[in-house]
Design a protein around this motif. Structure first.
Motif, PDB file in Angstrom:
ATOM      1  N   VAL A 357       0.868  -1.179   0.000  1.00 32.65           N
ATOM      2  CA  VAL A 357       0.000   0.000   0.000  1.00 32.65           C
ATOM      3  C   VAL A 357       0.903   1.228   0.000  1.00 32.65           C
ATOM      4  N   PHE A 358       0.652   2.187  -0.896  1.00 36.38           N
ATOM      5  CA  PHE A 358       1.539   3.340  -1.013  1.00 36.38           C
ATOM      6  C   PHE A 358       0.743   4.633  -1.139  1.00 36.38           C
ATOM      7  N   VAL A 359       1.420   5.736  -0.834  1.00 38.05           N
ATOM      8  CA  VAL A 359       0.869   7.067  -1.022  1.00 38.05           C
ATOM      9  C   VAL A 359       2.009   7.983  -1.462  1.00 38.05           C
ATOM     10  N   GLN A 371       8.460  16.042  -3.787  1.00 36.18           N
ATOM     11  CA  GLN A 371       7.920  14.694  -3.983  1.00 36.18           C
ATOM     12  C   GLN A 371       8.179  13.885  -2.725  1.00 36.18           C
ATOM     13  N   ALA A 372       7.125  13.334  -2.138  1.00 40.93           N
ATOM     14  CA  ALA A 372       7.251  12.525  -0.927  1.00 40.93           C
ATOM     15  C   ALA A 372       6.391  11.283  -1.085  1.00 40.93           C
ATOM     16  N   SER A 373       6.907  10.131  -0.668  1.00 44.43           N
ATOM     17  CA  SER A 373       6.147   8.890  -0.809  1.00 44.43           C
ATOM     18  C   SER A 373       6.457   7.961   0.351  1.00 44.43           C
ATOM     19  N   ALA A 374       5.494   7.107   0.669  1.00 39.04           N
ATOM     20  CA  ALA A 374       5.657   6.110   1.734  1.00 39.04           C
ATOM     21  C   ALA A 374       4.897   4.849   1.336  1.00 39.04           C
ATOM     22  N   ARG A 375       5.387   3.714   1.812  1.00 40.37           N
ATOM     23  CA  ARG A 375       4.785   2.442   1.413  1.00 40.37           C
ATOM     24  C   ARG A 375       5.004   1.405   2.510  1.00 40.37           C
TER      25      ARG A 375
END
Length: 613
Positions: A357-359, A371-375
């Motif tokens: 699951v990512f955002v 740009q920032a992302s987490a998973r």
């Protein structure tokens, strides 16, 4: 157009590449990059270092293999076990060959047993474009993306329906032919291609049965290769809201070797489907399904000596939401199931699932870009693993731009790492990494340059120990590097240069291999491409090479550096018909990228191409 609307419009165009290319507005957006953010952006807006190789560049290079096309490009180290069609491994930014996620039309093709991509069996005739993203991408793609992601898009078709083909041959008994038909209409596009490549090959290995080294055999013969590939693809837009597309690629190979295995039959197959629903300018939903198959049967002097069939089914759902002007939020879920069917190795575990699951948040604030992302990935064998990344860039004026990023990544041990009856270690833990990148670049009218420096630290790196013939877990590894890229059009000459420095080290305190180079990675690689058109005639050259490397973790076997020169020419007989000629390795340089495995000497190629404009 508002910034978030432009982002969503780009996303829609990316699902129907042929329609996008046929639209003048879309042409103004090229080149676009999808892989770095899972949404289309302009290549020069990517915070992660990236490169795009399009169909025009592929054809201009006259390369006979994907290995030749990628050799010497920024951040890439390649090894090859004996010429065309032989096992090829790619080390991106000094990480392991299993640390790069490779996608074909969005479907992961890394094999489930070894996590390696069969680069040698992916025919260039079936490829439309290649996107290379360097640096950790686990926060978007999950396990294995420690070094980066390479995505390959199969051929696309625009304009009226028309056939195309190419026929040629060359040294070492090379015969190759490819052709297809395709085009687009007002609402959709379709294409089909077939390609054949056959080479008598070279003597792949100079092993010695007496010394029990190399290939464990002395077989001075030609080791040939044959590949037959087919592809189908198409897409349709029902209205402004609903679009669908699908593709299928299958490559069947036959390969001859020296040593324990003498012959193999392989099959690589990729099926991909996509549905996109865009109910408004601020919302887009995309569903993907795919299947990747890797199969091989290996033969020795007395029949079958090994076989493996691996399959990966995958599905994903992604939502792209324009939350405000210049701000895009993407979130989604990825699911995959790996299976080993019919493996002669008899692994104790032969299947596992993964759900991620990512955002991701992308934004522009004046001259600043974020740009920032987490998973989180829930692996059936190894539990939950969280990864993240943060990137920032700022425009300084006059086309000058600076960027900085930091990201974490991980890799689960493969089935082979854990359960191979000869080398597997069932107690191996997942690998974990932390990476930082700082870059500066500038784009002008007809020229560009960029410099990136990075450091990657990996805990629990998994490597093969040639002394014990077993997998081992290096406690710590550190990779530092720098990449310089530049391109310009000068006096009609199209010039592109790439230079990479990589320092991959074992940093396990107290180890006998402390501060040794990681095996099979050269510290320096470089590539220079120069092309010039003179009316109906076009000529070009490629210079590429690599510095020294060590073939083993003990750094006892050193392989020397090398430099190669390729020359090419093309003449347009008519707007549709062209004659092409190429000389590879002009100075007949002898070199190895893996100890004991030969590389081709000087080779000649001649072909004719029919491609309506």
């Amino acid at each position: 157009m508002k910034p978030q609307s432009r982002l969503l419009s780009l996303a829609v165009l990316a699902t129907l590449p042929a329609l996008a290319m046929a639209d003048e507005a879309a042409e103004a957006l090229d080149p676009i990059l999808v892989t770095a953010t899972r949404t289309p952006i302009a290549l020069q807006d990517s915070i992660a270092p990236a490169q795009v190789i399009d169909r025009e560049q592929i054809e201009a290079s006259q390369a006979t293999s994907l290995q030749e096309l990628l050799a010497g490009r920024a951040g890439i180290n390649l090894t090859n076990a004996g010429g065309l069609g032989k096992q090829t491994s790619l080390f991106l930014r000094g990480t392991n060959s299993s640390h790069t996620v490779v996608l074909v039309d969005g479907v992961r093709i890394n094999s489930a047993d070894l996590n390696l991509a069969m680069f040698q069996d992916l025919p260039l005739a079936q490829i439309e474009r290649i996107e290379i993203v360097r640096g950790p991408q686990s926060s978007l793609y999950g396990a294995d993306a420690i070094g980066g992601v390479i995505q390959i898009f199969t051929r696309r078709n625009a304009g009226s329906f028309a056939p195309h083909f190419q026929l040629g041959g060359g040294s070492n008994g090379l015969r190759q032919a490819s052709g297809g038909i395709g085009g687009s209409g007002s609402n959709g596009w379709f294409g089909a291609d077939i390609a054949y490549q056959h080479s008598d090959g070279i003597d792949a290995c100079r092993g010695s049965a007496t010394l029990f080294t190399g290939c464990f055999a002395d077989e001075p013969d030609r080791d040939g290769y044959r590949n037959l590939s087919k592809s189908l693809r198409g897409g349709y837009s029902f209205n402004e809201q609903w679009t669908v597309e699908g593709s299928a690629l299958r490559a069947d190979g036959e390969n001859h070797y020296d040593g324990y295995y003498n012959y193999s039959e392989t099959r690589q197959q990729v099926l991909a489907g996509k549905v996109r629903y865009t109910p408004s300018e601020r919302l887009s939903l995309t569903a993907n399904v795919g299947r990747g198959d890797n199969e091989s049967d290996n033969f020795g002097d007395f029949g079958v000596r090994g076989s493996a069939q691996t399959h990966r089914d995958s599905a994903s759902l992604q939502a792209d939401i324009g939350v405000a002007d210049g701000q895009l939020l993407s979130t989604g879920v990825d699911w995959s199931q790996d299976n080993l069917d019919g493996s002669s190795a008899g692994y104790l575990v032969d299947s596992r699932r993964n759900t991620g699951v990512f955002v991701q948040y992308q934004a522009r604030f004046g001259r600043h870009q974020l740009q920032a992302s987490a998973r989180n990935d829930d692996n059936q064998q190894f539990g939950n693993h969280a990864t993240g990344s943060l990137g920032w860039a700022m425009e300084l004026g006059h086309g000058l731009r600076v960027n900085a990023s930091y990201g974490t990544a991980f890799k689960a041990p493969t089935f082979s790492d854990l359960y191979d009856p000869w080398s597997g270690v069932p107690t191996l833990d997942p690998e974990k990494s932390k990476s930082a990148n700082i870059g500066v670049s500038q784009h002008g009218q007809g020229w560009h340059w960029g410099l990136d420096v990075y450091e990657t630290r990996i805990d629990d790196l998994i490597t093969y120990d040639a002394a014990t013939f077993m997998m081992q877990q290096v406690e710590k590894a550190r990779i530092r590097g720098a990449e310089l890229t530049a391109g310009a059009v000068l006096a009609g000459f199209d010039i592109n240069a790439q230079l990479s420095f990589t320092d991959p080290r074992n940093r396990t305190a107290g180890s006998g291999q402390f501060d040794n180079w990681l095996a099979r990675r050269a510290q320096q690689t470089a590539r220079l491409d120069v092309d010039r058109r003179f009316g109906d005639f076009r000529a070009g050259l490629t210079v590429q090479g690599a510095g020294k490397r060590f073939d083993d973790a003990d750094n006892a076997v050193k392989l020397g550096g090398y430099g190669l020169l390729d020359l090419r020419a093309e003449y347009a007989l008519t707007p549709a018909w062209s004659v092409l000629a190429r000389v590879a390795n002009v100075f007949d340089r002898q070199y190895e990228t893996i100890a004991w495995y030969n590389q081709p000497g000087r080779e000649y190629q001649l072909s004719v191409r029919y491609q309506p404009k």
